[in-house]
Design an enzyme around this catalytic site. Structure first.
Site, PDB file in Angstrom:
ATOM      1  N   SER A 227       0.831  -1.198   0.000  1.00  0.00           N
ATOM      2  CA  SER A 227       0.000   0.000   0.000  1.00  0.00           C
ATOM      3  C   SER A 227       0.872   1.257   0.000  1.00  0.00           C
ATOM      4  O   SER A 227       1.688   1.444  -0.887  1.00  0.00           O
ATOM      5  CB  SER A 227      -0.952  -0.034   1.193  1.00  0.00           C
ATOM      6  OG  SER A 227      -1.901   0.997   1.121  1.00  0.00           O
ATOM      7  N   ASP A 402      -5.534  -3.210  -2.740  1.00  0.00           N
ATOM      8  CA  ASP A 402      -4.525  -2.908  -1.721  1.00  0.00           C
ATOM      9  C   ASP A 402      -3.947  -4.190  -1.136  1.00  0.00           C
ATOM     10  O   ASP A 402      -4.679  -5.077  -0.704  1.00  0.00           O
ATOM     11  CB  ASP A 402      -5.188  -2.082  -0.615  1.00  0.00           C
ATOM     12  CG  ASP A 402      -4.192  -1.517   0.380  1.00  0.00           C
ATOM     13  OD1 ASP A 402      -3.346  -2.288   0.869  1.00  0.00           O
ATOM     14  OD2 ASP A 402      -4.266  -0.316   0.671  1.00  0.00           O
TER      15      ASP A 402
END
Length: 603
Positions: A227, A402
């Site tokens: 991320s 993510d």
């Protein structure tokens, strides 16, 4: 026996007669043992009679003590040693949205320590050559260089070779972990104080006129990130930028991303992803090392894609012993046959060999040819925050989310990749530094607190509160990395050698991924995101400067671990430069063309 809290030694009864030792030594020892047992039994009986039964008191398992006397257990010996010049230094960066700014602040402090040590060792080396003592140099103490926050008392020759004399060991134990803190008068020596014409690291130091110019990619071999950590790994590793440049990018893009919401409807995508795409494309265009007139949209994340056909024909497509630059890897999530683990978007084409350990995690192989900006989007497409990324990989359309859904702390993936890549070449990394985005608040651990009053005891309300607590706990688990940290610490047998983790222990609990509040920042008033950025600066600086916390630290305070990691990085780099050759020249990017606006660096 060493006294412990709750185990104070029982006092001897007053006016106890002291018998004369008998001629027979064995009889004397027997009498003394009998007397000791009787005395302790009588004292214990008296104590029990007065206060009742006293149970055995155990020290809580979470409490630890700082190792300060033993240089091996305290990490001092490890920081000075170089087992193999090309054993890798690895950086692993957690996800955490805007809290990644805290990770960058930690890296900023790390590079400061690197800069101070580089200068100190260079000056000492130059001084030794001036005095004709290049091989055996005079002792160097921290007191002689107050700006240097690392192990003191060792000779420069000892530091360079990673050895310690007995008298140096004795001096170290007089300090807390052998570290002298910075005083108010401490400052970084000016560049003019370095004898550039006599440096072993001459060519390297000349490319960095200040600590702002130091490139982390010249110290780390691999950078793994999830991320926001994946974004940082790409900026510092693949794009070869400085930490200062990364911080400035964060400050700028933060407002573009979180300053305007796309939707306020629950469970709908909250923000626009285009600002992030545009920002990364602009950076790629400015930092391109591979061709002129770059638009930032077409540059691929893997290195050397033009030679992929030739590379894949080799027995080992990516051989860590061949000349290479720093590599980056972003963790993302995709729906395929192996959905229990993250999907790796590498800058290097790694295929598992037959002799790879059976116990490692086998992620996807190869290096997907995604543009750099798409890789950053793929790793940071947090559900309900940004839209997923779709891209065709080898004729198959994939959707990327993510990477925190799978592994928010990428250190597990990093060590698994290490063992696969270095099987038979190194049994451990030189350094694996894991950097978090702040510990979450897990005191409830998924259990709801009862509302006060009779209303909170209603069955319907209690069930609602419990379900809400579970959902909140799942969100915490999605963004935390402490469980992986515990596993890594067990794997490395502690944090005093090759594995270390730096993660703000308090102050960022409950801070949302998109926290972006206006306020004062860097001497300016009412700045977009200023309150959030200032808060992260404050808690990160407090974390790095605090003392040992037995409930949060495994053996040393954060500042000590930071300086030990920096020393290891510097010694690894200097050992590599002493070897020189094509491998070193390639690693520091001498073959790469200068990027416009790259502070004069050739990569």
């Amino acid at each position: 026996m060493e006294d412990r809290p709750g185990h104070n030694a029982l006092p001897s009864p007053p006016n106890s007669p002291v018998p004369r030792p008998p001629e027979d030594r064995a009889e004397h020892d027997r009498q003394m043992r009998t007397r000791q047992v009787g005395t302790m039994g009588a004292s214990a009986s008296t104590l029990s009679a007065s206060v009742g039964h006293v149970p055995h008191i155990r020290t809580p398992s979470a409490r630890r003590r700082a190792e300060t006397q033993d240089s091996d257990k305290a990490g001092r010996s490890w920081a000075r040693e170089v087992d193999g010049a090309w054993w890798p230094c690895i950086l692993a960066l957690d996800g955490g949205g805007i809290r990644g700014y805290s990770s960058l602040l930690i890296l900023k402090a790390l590079m400061h320590e690197v800069w101070v040590l580089e200068q100190r060792l260079a000056e000492e080396e130059a001084r030794g050559e001036d005095e004709g003592e290049a091989e055996v140099e005079s002792p160097v103490r921290v007191d002689d260089a107050p700006s240097f926050q690392a192990v003191g008392g060792a000779r420069t020759a000892d530091l360079r070779e990673g050895s310690l004399s007995n008298e140096t060991e004795a001096e170290d134990t007089e300090r807390v972990d052998g570290v002298a803190p910075l005083g108010p008068s401490a400052s970084i020596p000016p560049k003019s104080s370095i004898h550039e014409d006599k440096l072993t690291a001459n060519a390297f130091i000349k490319t960095a006129s200040s600590e702002e110019d130091l490139l982390p990619c010249n110290y780390f071999d691999f950078m793994y990130g999830t991320s926001t950590g994946g974004l940082i790994a790409t900026i510092l590793g693949r794009l070869r930028m400085t930490v200062t440049e990364a911080l400035e990018l964060y400050e700028k893009v933060g407002d573009d991303l979180f300053g305007r919401q796309r939707s306020r409807i629950p469970l709908m995508t909250k923000y626009y992803h285009q600002p992030l795409e545009k920002a990364v494309q602009d950076v790629v265009a400015k930092r391109c090392h591979e061709h002129t007139d770059c638009n930032g949209r077409d540059d691929l994340h893997p290195w050397d894609t033009a030679q992929f056909d030739e590379i894949l024909q080799q027995r080992i497509p990516f051989d860590v012993d061949r000349p290479r630059v720093c590599q980056s890897c972003c963790l993302t999530a995709t729906h395929d046959d192996n959905i229990v683990v993250a999907y790796l978007l590498r800058s290097y084409p790694h295929y598992y060999s037959d002799n790879a350990p059976n116990w490692i995690t086998r992620y996807n192989e190869g290096a997907d040819e995604l543009p750099i900006w798409k890789v950053t989007r793929a790793t940071s497409a947090a559900p309900f925050y940004f839209e997923i990324l779709e891209h065709e990989v080898e004729g198959v359309k994939k959707s990327f989310k993510d990477g925190g859904i799978r592994e928010n702390n990428p250190s597990g993936a990093a060590i698994s990749e290490f063992h696969a890549l270095y099987e038979g070449k190194a049994d451990r990394p030189a350094l694996l530094l894991s950097v978090g985005t702040g510990r979450p608040d897990t005191h409830a651990d998924g259990f709801a607190d009862t509302w006060p009053g009779p209303f909170g005891r209603l069955p319907l309300v209690a069930k609602f509160l419990e379900k809400r607590a579970v959902v909140r706990n799942l969100l915490i688990k999605y963004t935390e990395g402490e469980k992986q940290h515990q596993q890594m610490r067990e794997h490395a047998h502690g944090e005093h050698t090759w594995y270390k983790r730096l993660n703000v222990s308090s102050g960022l609990e409950g801070m949302p991924l998109d926290d972006w509040r206006r306020g004062d920042f860097a001497g300016r008033a009412d700045v977009a995101g200023g309150a959030s950025l200032s808060h992260m600066r404050e808690v990160t600086e407090r974390y790095l400067g605090r003392e040992f916390d037995q409930d949060a630290d495994s053996y040393a305070p954060p500042g000590v671990m930071l300086r030990q990691a920096a020393e290891k990085m510097v010694r690894q780099r200097r050992a590599r430069e002493r070897e020189g050759g094509v491998r070193w020249e390639t690693f520091v990017g001498r073959h790469l063309q200068k990027a416009p606006g790259a502070n004069g660096h050739a990569g």
